[in-house]
Each structure stands twice: as C-alpha cells, then as structure tokens.
Enzyme design. Sequence first.
Site, PDB file in Angstrom:
ATOM      1  N   HIS A  43       1.108   6.366   5.679  1.00 53.07           N
ATOM      2  CA  HIS A  43      -0.248   6.024   6.115  1.00 53.07           C
ATOM      3  C   HIS A  43      -0.820   5.050   5.102  1.00 53.07           C
ATOM      4  O   HIS A  43      -0.988   5.373   3.935  1.00 53.07           O
ATOM      5  CB  HIS A  43      -1.124   7.271   6.212  1.00 53.07           C
ATOM      6  CG  HIS A  43      -2.514   6.975   6.697  1.00 53.07           C
ATOM      7  ND1 HIS A  43      -2.869   7.054   8.022  1.00 53.07           N
ATOM      8  CD2 HIS A  43      -3.640   6.584   6.034  1.00 53.07           C
ATOM      9  CE1 HIS A  43      -4.147   6.735   8.167  1.00 53.07           C
ATOM     10  NE2 HIS A  43      -4.632   6.445   6.970  1.00 53.07           N
ATOM     11  N   CYS A  44      -1.106   3.836   5.567  1.00 56.91           N
ATOM     12  CA  CYS A  44      -1.590   2.786   4.673  1.00 56.91           C
ATOM     13  C   CYS A  44      -3.110   2.755   4.697  1.00 56.91           C
ATOM     14  O   CYS A  44      -3.717   2.550   5.759  1.00 56.91           O
ATOM     15  CB  CYS A  44      -1.023   1.428   5.094  1.00 56.91           C
ATOM     16  SG  CYS A  44      -1.552   0.070   4.031  1.00 56.91           S
ATOM     17  N   VAL A  45      -3.726   2.937   3.536  1.00 53.04           N
ATOM     18  CA  VAL A  45      -5.185   2.926   3.470  1.00 53.04           C
ATOM     19  C   VAL A  45      -5.737   1.513   3.622  1.00 53.04           C
ATOM     20  O   VAL A  45      -6.896   1.336   4.003  1.00 53.04           O
ATOM     21  CB  VAL A  45      -5.667   3.529   2.135  1.00 53.04           C
ATOM     22  CG1 VAL A  45      -5.295   4.994   2.048  1.00 53.04           C
ATOM     23  CG2 VAL A  45      -5.112   2.758   0.940  1.00 53.04           C
TER      24      VAL A  45
END
Length: 408
Positions: free
Chosen positions: A261-263
């Site tokens: 999950h890329c912020v």
Amino acid sequence: LCCCEYVDRRGQRNHLAACCCDCEELDDGCDRWLTCKSLPPGALERIADTIADRLRVPWFSGAVKINVSLVPPLVLLPVFLHVASLHFLLGLIILTSLPVLVLWYYYLTHRRKERTLFFLSLGLFSLGYMYYVFLREVVPRGHVEYSQVVALTCGLILMLAALSRAKKDPGYLPIPAGNEKPSQQGLPSKSVRGSSSGLHGISGAASSRAVNGEAKGYYRMSAEQPEGVKKDWCTKCQLVRPARAGHCRLCGRCVRRLDHHCVWINSCVGEHNHQAFILALSFFMLTSVYGITLTLHTICRGRTPFVALFYCPGAYSDYSSALSFTCVWYCAIVTAGMGYILVIQLLNISYNVTEREARLALRDNTGRRLLGGLVVDTGQYNRGLLCNWGHFLSLGSSPPQRSAEDIV
C-alpha cells in the site's frame, strides 16, 4: 441547502458562519489549560473531530468538507521553503527536519492503520510549486531555452498521466454478490463441489498473522487439483483469493498480486497498476533530475550539477537565487527517497518477488537476502531475469491462468 449550509456529523443542519459556535469542548480545554488542569480522556480527539467536520468551503449544493490532511502541505511547504531561503543555517535546519517530520507522520498513521491524503497532497503540491518556482525564478534569467522548458513540461505531464493510471483499480477482488458473507462454520471440512472458484477440495487451518496489510485470521484453502494450486480464504472479505493476492488492512479489500500500500498515491499497488506505478516513478526521476540540472546550470554557472549542489558561491546573494537553490535541495532530498523506492521495486521485479512476499519471507525466515539486503529472494517465482520481466510486463494483459507460478 444553500452554498454555505451543510449537515454536520450529528445529522443537524448547520452554517459556515457558526463554525466557532457551540465549542464547549474547546472552551473547557482552554479553561483547563489556563488553570493547569489535565484534559478529560478523549477531549483532544473530540475537538479534532469537530474541527475536521467544520472545515468546509462553500459549494453549489452545500458546503463541501475538506480533508484536514490536505491543508498542511499547502500552507506549510511554501512557508518553510521561503524561511529556509533567508539564511544558509535556516535552510540546513529546515531541510533536515522536514524528512524527519514526514517519516514521523508516516509511522504515526501506519501504526494506527489510517488512510491519509497528506502524502498525496504533499507530492502533488510539491510538483506544482517546484514548477512554479522554476518558471518564475529560473526561466526569466535567460539561460534556459524554450525547448528545455517544453521537455520539462512534457515530462511532468507524462508523470501525472502515469500517476493517474496508477491511482485506478489495483486489482481488487470482487466482493461477493449481495454482500453474502458465508460463515466459517458453513465451510465443509472434507470437500466442496461445484464452487464458483473451481475448487474441488477445501481444508481450513486457522492462522493469525498480519504483515504489511495482511488480514489477521485467514484460512488456507488447498485445492486438490492436478496443478496443485493453493488459494486463501479471507475472513475479512469473505472470499477465496488466488495465489499471491493479499488483504490490505488500510483499503479493506483483497488485491491481486498485492505488492504494498503506497501512501504517495493513497492506494494499493497490485496486478493492474504496478506497471503504471513504476512508470510514474521513472518519469518523476527523469523529470526531477532534469529540472535540478537546469536550475543548477542557471544559478551556479560553470560548475557541474553535483559540485554545484554542495558548493555554489553566491547562491544566497539574492533572494531569488536562494529560493531556487533551496528548492533544488528540497527536490534532491525527495528524488533520493523516490530513487531508493524505484531501485527496490526494480530489484524485486528482477527476482519476481513482491514487497509483501519479501516481508513475509523475512518474518518466516524462508527467504535469502541478496545485494546487501536490498532484495529478498523467496525462491518461489524466480524464473530468471528475462522471464521475470516478461511476467511483469504481461501483468493485467490477460486473465490469470494456472501455471507453475501459481503454486504456493
């Protein structure tokens, strides 16, 4: 509702002009602070929720709520950069503290498992503000050609286009129709025939592991098929997920070939958007390095970009040069961080391993570290450099087929 009215979190009709009214929690907190008394439990959270609910802007069908995490980058980034341009020591302090604050906020939100638009807002606004400073402070000096400005603009547009594609569906598994959530007691322990996933045999074994978005408590579903395919049962989404899929605890969905999950895009990186994610990172690196080079050639004439980055006499002689030089260093710090992410991604692709699989392998001590620990080879899907890249470039191009790579 008029443009200045809205329905608050309590379901009551309210007006923007009354944003400072009925603030009992805030009044009580100020009174306690003035009298050196401690706040009651949960008072700060309630004040923050009230402020977040009342932070709105007028709109045609009613006041629209603004996400609080969008505001700090828009306000603080220009202020910090302009203050850092006043003196060399101020620039050193601010440019050193900014990455620390960003990392602190990342670990804070990651520990609380919260989604935030802060990083996406920071990234997009940084791009826009750096481009604005380049056009206003660097281009008017006359050392940048028109074709170079066009090339930089095209790189920025291509990067935003790839980012827009990366923001789309990463490969979410469909939620069961009608939100039918079969209970785990209803799963037969011996065999199930005619299932929608084509499984002929299902056997459950509870597990309570959670790493990098992995849901706590899932059942391993073993399909007794000639191919030996094994799939997982996700108790959160109540569905059978294919091999290499994972549950993201921030998005609350299962994703095909979940990487992480890329912020920075506020979304997962999975089977359908992994290529666009790599493309966006690549365009960002090329555009950023090109912009830094053009700026340093303008404000530090006669020096190579690397030397000018550390030694640029006269950079603080006027405010325009100081602001440009400060923005160059800010871009260099961000580019170094994104470059590290890109290198790790390229190495993982070369070994056909996802970030999620690498972390699971480190936790279970089933993988081996390579290249000084930069990559973790699980040994499950590695078929050689060319085959690994061919598999990555074909992601999402056709429906997933059962093959040797599906064996878990």
